[in-house]
Design a protein around this motif. Structure first.
Motif, PDB file in Angstrom:
ATOM      1  N   GLY A 141      12.870   1.353  -0.715  1.00 43.36           N
ATOM      2  CA  GLY A 141      12.277   0.096  -1.171  1.00 43.36           C
ATOM      3  C   GLY A 141      10.801  -0.008  -0.827  1.00 43.36           C
ATOM      4  O   GLY A 141      10.039  -0.719  -1.492  1.00 43.36           O
ATOM      5  N   PHE A 142      10.384   0.689   0.216  1.00 39.84           N
ATOM      6  CA  PHE A 142       8.975   0.691   0.597  1.00 39.84           C
ATOM      7  C   PHE A 142       8.185   1.768  -0.153  1.00 39.84           C
ATOM      8  O   PHE A 142       6.983   1.905   0.051  1.00 39.84           O
ATOM      9  CB  PHE A 142       8.834   0.917   2.100  1.00 39.84           C
ATOM     10  CG  PHE A 142       9.060  -0.318   2.909  1.00 39.84           C
ATOM     11  CD1 PHE A 142       8.100  -1.313   2.961  1.00 39.84           C
ATOM     12  CD2 PHE A 142      10.233  -0.508   3.609  1.00 39.84           C
ATOM     13  CE1 PHE A 142       8.302  -2.459   3.706  1.00 39.84           C
ATOM     14  CE2 PHE A 142      10.443  -1.648   4.361  1.00 39.84           C
ATOM     15  CZ  PHE A 142       9.475  -2.631   4.410  1.00 39.84           C
ATOM     16  N   GLY A 143       8.863   2.544  -0.990  1.00 41.65           N
ATOM     17  CA  GLY A 143       8.152   3.531  -1.781  1.00 41.65           C
ATOM     18  C   GLY A 143       8.267   4.950  -1.288  1.00 41.65           C
ATOM     19  O   GLY A 143       7.754   5.872  -1.919  1.00 41.65           O
ATOM     20  N   TYR A 144       8.910   5.179  -0.152  1.00 37.00           N
ATOM     21  CA  TYR A 144       9.111   6.544   0.319  1.00 37.00           C
ATOM     22  C   TYR A 144      10.097   7.236  -0.620  1.00 37.00           C
ATOM     23  O   TYR A 144      11.176   6.722  -0.878  1.00 37.00           O
ATOM     24  CB  TYR A 144       9.677   6.560   1.741  1.00 37.00           C
ATOM     25  CG  TYR A 144       8.754   6.010   2.795  1.00 37.00           C
ATOM     26  CD1 TYR A 144       7.600   6.685   3.133  1.00 37.00           C
ATOM     27  CD2 TYR A 144       9.054   4.819   3.447  1.00 37.00           C
ATOM     28  CE1 TYR A 144       6.755   6.183   4.112  1.00 37.00           C
ATOM     29  CE2 TYR A 144       8.218   4.318   4.425  1.00 37.00           C
ATOM     30  CZ  TYR A 144       7.066   4.995   4.759  1.00 37.00           C
ATOM     31  OH  TYR A 144       6.231   4.525   5.722  1.00 37.00           O
ATOM     32  N   SER A 145       9.733   8.409  -1.100  1.00 35.02           N
ATOM     33  CA  SER A 145      10.648   9.147  -1.970  1.00 35.02           C
ATOM     34  C   SER A 145      11.631   9.955  -1.132  1.00 35.02           C
ATOM     35  O   SER A 145      11.374  10.258   0.034  1.00 35.02           O
ATOM     36  CB  SER A 145       9.858  10.090  -2.880  1.00 35.02           C
ATOM     37  OG  SER A 145       9.307  11.152  -2.121  1.00 35.02           O
ATOM     38  N   LYS A 146      12.742  10.336  -1.736  1.00 30.82           N
ATOM     39  CA  LYS A 146      13.721  11.164  -1.032  1.00 30.82           C
ATOM     40  C   LYS A 146      13.120  12.511  -0.643  1.00 30.82           C
ATOM     41  O   LYS A 146      13.384  13.037   0.441  1.00 30.82           O
ATOM     42  CB  LYS A 146      14.963  11.379  -1.906  1.00 30.82           C
ATOM     43  CG  LYS A 146      15.819  10.133  -2.078  1.00 30.82           C
ATOM     44  CD  LYS A 146      17.077  10.449  -2.865  1.00 30.82           C
ATOM     45  CE  LYS A 146      17.955   9.209  -3.014  1.00 30.82           C
ATOM     46  NZ  LYS A 146      19.186   9.482  -3.788  1.00 30.82           N
ATOM     47  N   PHE A 175       0.815  -1.206   0.000  1.00 34.08           N
ATOM     48  CA  PHE A 175       0.000   0.000   0.000  1.00 34.08           C
ATOM     49  C   PHE A 175       0.854   1.263   0.000  1.00 34.08           C
ATOM     50  O   PHE A 175       0.439   2.297  -0.480  1.00 34.08           O
ATOM     51  CB  PHE A 175      -0.896   0.012   1.245  1.00 34.08           C
ATOM     52  CG  PHE A 175      -0.162   0.425   2.465  1.00 34.08           C
ATOM     53  CD1 PHE A 175       0.695  -0.452   3.100  1.00 34.08           C
ATOM     54  CD2 PHE A 175      -0.274   1.714   2.964  1.00 34.08           C
ATOM     55  CE1 PHE A 175       1.400  -0.077   4.222  1.00 34.08           C
ATOM     56  CE2 PHE A 175       0.436   2.098   4.087  1.00 34.08           C
ATOM     57  CZ  PHE A 175       1.267   1.201   4.709  1.00 34.08           C
ATOM     58  N   VAL A 176       2.044   1.179   0.525  1.00 28.63           N
ATOM     59  CA  VAL A 176       2.858   2.386   0.669  1.00 28.63           C
ATOM     60  C   VAL A 176       3.165   2.997  -0.682  1.00 28.63           C
ATOM     61  O   VAL A 176       3.040   4.199  -0.895  1.00 28.63           O
ATOM     62  CB  VAL A 176       4.164   2.073   1.420  1.00 28.63           C
ATOM     63  CG1 VAL A 176       5.024   3.310   1.514  1.00 28.63           C
ATOM     64  CG2 VAL A 176       3.856   1.524   2.789  1.00 28.63           C
ATOM     65  N   ARG A 177       3.556   2.161  -1.643  1.00 26.42           N
ATOM     66  CA  ARG A 177       3.914   2.669  -2.959  1.00 26.42           C
ATOM     67  C   ARG A 177       2.707   3.320  -3.635  1.00 26.42           C
ATOM     68  O   ARG A 177       2.796   4.379  -4.224  1.00 26.42           O
ATOM     69  CB  ARG A 177       4.477   1.522  -3.811  1.00 26.42           C
ATOM     70  CG  ARG A 177       5.236   1.983  -5.032  1.00 26.42           C
ATOM     71  CD  ARG A 177       5.767   0.782  -5.790  1.00 26.42           C
ATOM     72  NE  ARG A 177       6.658  -0.003  -4.963  1.00 26.42           N
ATOM     73  CZ  ARG A 177       7.942   0.301  -4.777  1.00 26.42           C
ATOM     74  NH1 ARG A 177       8.452   1.372  -5.314  1.00 26.42           N
ATOM     75  NH2 ARG A 177       8.690  -0.476  -4.034  1.00 26.42           N
ATOM     76  N   ASP A 178       1.542   2.649  -3.541  1.00 28.58           N
ATOM     77  CA  ASP A 178       0.332   3.202  -4.147  1.00 28.58           C
ATOM     78  C   ASP A 178      -0.083   4.498  -3.472  1.00 28.58           C
ATOM     79  O   ASP A 178      -0.512   5.453  -4.117  1.00 28.58           O
ATOM     80  CB  ASP A 178      -0.813   2.183  -4.046  1.00 28.58           C
ATOM     81  CG  ASP A 178      -0.514   0.942  -4.867  1.00 28.58           C
ATOM     82  OD1 ASP A 178      -1.009  -0.140  -4.513  1.00 28.58           O
ATOM     83  OD2 ASP A 178       0.228   1.068  -5.858  1.00 28.58           O
ATOM     84  N   THR A 179       0.065   4.539  -2.161  1.00 29.28           N
ATOM     85  CA  THR A 179      -0.308   5.733  -1.415  1.00 29.28           C
ATOM     86  C   THR A 179       0.537   6.925  -1.838  1.00 29.28           C
ATOM     87  O   THR A 179       0.041   8.029  -2.041  1.00 29.28           O
ATOM     88  CB  THR A 179      -0.131   5.497   0.089  1.00 29.28           C
ATOM     89  OG1 THR A 179      -0.952   4.407   0.480  1.00 29.28           O
ATOM     90  CG2 THR A 179      -0.523   6.725   0.891  1.00 29.28           C
ATOM     91  N   LEU A 180       1.834   6.692  -1.991  1.00 25.11           N
ATOM     92  CA  LEU A 180       2.733   7.800  -2.315  1.00 25.11           C
ATOM     93  C   LEU A 180       2.586   8.263  -3.760  1.00 25.11           C
ATOM     94  O   LEU A 180       2.979   9.361  -4.105  1.00 25.11           O
ATOM     95  CB  LEU A 180       4.176   7.393  -2.030  1.00 25.11           C
ATOM     96  CG  LEU A 180       4.461   7.185  -0.547  1.00 25.11           C
ATOM     97  CD1 LEU A 180       5.865   6.666  -0.357  1.00 25.11           C
ATOM     98  CD2 LEU A 180       4.283   8.482   0.222  1.00 25.11           C
ATOM     99  N   GLU A 181       2.008   7.412  -4.625  1.00 21.31           N
ATOM    100  CA  GLU A 181       1.710   7.852  -5.970  1.00 21.31           C
ATOM    101  C   GLU A 181       0.648   8.948  -5.928  1.00 21.31           C
ATOM    102  O   GLU A 181       0.608   9.847  -6.749  1.00 21.31           O
ATOM    103  CB  GLU A 181       1.205   6.670  -6.816  1.00 21.31           C
ATOM    104  CG  GLU A 181       2.310   5.731  -7.278  1.00 21.31           C
ATOM    105  CD  GLU A 181       3.232   6.441  -8.241  1.00 21.31           C
ATOM    106  OE1 GLU A 181       2.747   7.159  -9.139  1.00 21.31           O
ATOM    107  OE2 GLU A 181       4.457   6.300  -8.090  1.00 21.31           O
TER     108      GLU A 181
END
Length: 557
Positions: free
Chosen positions: A535-540, A450-456
């Protein structure tokens, strides 16, 4: 009881002296014949022990310390009538008494249990005695002899009494008194204090700053042994690169007379800290080390450390290193180290297999390092390190110096992606399906959480998804980054209702680890922790924004 304890103590000192002296006079030879015969020695000290046990109820702190140290000094611990270990009986009595102990008494008792290598469970399991000792040292540290302070800390570390709160209390007291305390310390005292904190993995930059200042003032007094101990401690806890610059001329000065064991620890510490010292690492250094290695028959650990230094010089700094003969000798020693697998590693490998990825275990890289697991995904070669507690400083999420060195050298020399899987993230991920998803996330597979989708949808608007479920509430986290980003608009939903996102504890732990490493790393996020968080989708950009928020809150407070 006082007369008995003094008698035992005095005779024990005579026996101890006879055991260590080789030049004999007539009197010494006579005493040797009487006291050093095993049977006579045991009979005499068994008799003393039995008498002492009968009178233990009359013992004060001084008597107990004399008894403990007496038996430790002769290397003999009798079993009394009911089969109990005599030193354990004394330990119980010490804990019962807990008052009237001078600093010398405490030091003698603790040294006794280190000398015999019998750290009584009563000391290790009960915190009362340990707290009592620290209370005493903290209260009277400005009056104590520096040797007693450093020795007490050393003994605590050797006995495995690594209670972080106790060490921090003592460190805070020293910092409170500023340099007045450490000004009385010798080079040996300073290295002993630093070593104890490093062994206990107690990260206290304030204390180490004062230790560094005191050590630099005394830098001409350091022997190879004490210098190696000091720099090892700073490198293990990754504190204060400046001390390595200051001590480079001293290393040059002692190079010809220092033992290869101490030299290897010193240069290994420089490699960990990436502390450049051209005036030290030159052809003269290489020649001296080569000569010392030729004259050393057994230096396995030393050669392994020298291999890591050679990698640092030749592969990272692109400078000359050892000649091929010594390079090969160091390399062979490095790769011959015993490798121990763990249940943690086995569990991760099993989980990887369950999602169709079969890794190679304990893969030997060109650098000589062994990687826990290596997988191939298309054109990507990925190493996975299962980092247990010993890879981190105490209970923090900051990697130790040796762990940082391995990560850095594997990625820069072997050229593969390296992912760190910290033990606490795996431990907090309970279900097998969650563990499978965790590994997919870390490896960047398409089936992500869910993390990657959330951050999109929204990188910063985490409050819409329940910010407290994702972000650590520790307001002490900070970073030097000043990057800012704009908020993206969340998808249209009813303003009064939050989207129903599923919480991923492993993602939260990864984020906390990244921010925690920035806090303890002077605002720089550890590369491995950063990689895990990404790796969990958090961007810099998202991480930088959260760090800025935390810094702003801390500044307001």
């Amino acid at each position: 009881m006082e007369q008995l304890s003094h008698t035992i103590f005095s005779i024990a000192l005579i026996v101890s002296s006879l055991l260590t002296r080789y030049k004999k006079c007539d009197l010494e030879e006579s005493l040797r014949q009487i006291l050093l015969k095993q049977k006579i020695k045991e009979e005499v000290f068994n008799l003393f022990a039995c008498e002492a046990v009968k009178k233990l109820h009359q013992s004060d702190a001084h008597n107990l310390s004399n008894l403990a140290y007496a038996y430790a000094s002769i290397g003999y611990t009798p079993s009394i009538s009911d089969g109990q270990d005599f030193l354990k009986v004394i330990a119980k009595k010490v804990v019962e008494l807990r008052s009237g102990f001078s600093t010398q008494d405490i030091s003698l008792i603790l040294r006794a249990y280190v000398t015999t290598r019998k750290p009584s469970p009563i000391f290790l399991k009960l915190g009362t005695f340990a707290r009592f000792v620290v209370d005493h040292v903290v209260a009277f540290i400005d009056e104590l002899h520096p040797h007693e302070v450093s020795k007490t800390l050393w003994v605590f570390a050797e006995l495995g009494i690594h209670r972080k709160k106790l060490f921090k209390r003592l460190a805070n007291r020293i910092v409170e008194l500023d340099s007045d305390i450490l000004a009385r310390f010798t080079a040996e005292n300073l290295s002993g204090v630093a070593r104890a904190f490093a062994l206990s993995k107690c990260h206290h930059p304030g204390l180490f700053k004062l230790v560094a200042q005191a050590a630099i003032r005394l830098k001409d007094d350091f022997s190879g042994h004490h210098l190696a101990t000091l720099l090892w401690a700073f490198a293990t806890l990754r504190i204060d690169e400046q001390i390595f610059v200051s001590f480079a001329p001293i290393v040059v000065a002692i190079l010809d007379i220092a033992k290869i064991h101490h030299i290897s620890i010193i240069v290994w510490s420089y490699a960990i800290m990436d502390a450049d010292a051209p005036e030290l690492f030159n052809s003269h250094f290489v020649n001296q080390v080569t000569l010392k290695c030729k004259n050393t028959s057994n230096g396995g650990h030393s050669l392994s450390r020298l291999h890591q230094w050679n990698l640092w010089q030749t592969k990272e700094k692109m400078r000359p290193g050892f000649q091929p003969l010594l390079q090969n000798k160091c390399y062979n020693s490095f790769i011959s180290q015993e490798i121990q697998s763990s249940t943690f590693q086995s569990d991760v490998v099993s989980t990887l297999s369950s999602i169709g990825i079969v890794p190679k275990e304990e893969v030997l890289m060109d650098s000589g390092y062994s990687i826990d697991a290596v997988i191939t995904l298309g054109e990507r070669t990925i190493g996975i390190e299962m980092d247990g507690p010993h890879h981190f400083i105490g209970d923090s999420k900051l990697p130790t110096g040796s762990t940082i060195l391995k990560r850095r050298q594997v990625q820069s020399i072997d050229g593969i992606e390296l992912i760190s899987l910290p033990h606490w993230i795996w431990r907090e991920t309970k279900r097998s399906t969650e563990k499978q998803q965790l590994l997919r996330d870390l490896l960047g597979l398409k089936d992500t959480s869910f993390v990657r989708d959330t951050l999109e949808t929204t990188e910063v608007g985490m409050e819409a998804a329940g910010e407290g479920e994702f972000i650590s509430k520790n307001e002490d986290l900070h970073c030097t980054s000043s990057t800012s980003i704009k908020k993206r608009t969340a998808p249209s939903t009813k303003a009064s209702k939050k989207p129903d996102y599923k919480v991923n504890p492993a993602a939260t732990a990864a984020l906390e680890a990244a921010l925690g490493s920035a806090q303890e790393g002077n605002g720089v996020v550890d590369p491995a922790c950063l990689k895990t968080a990404l790796g969990f989708g958090y961007s810099k950009a998202f991480l930088n924004a959260k760090v800025d928020e935390q810094e702003a809150r801390r500044t307001e407070i």
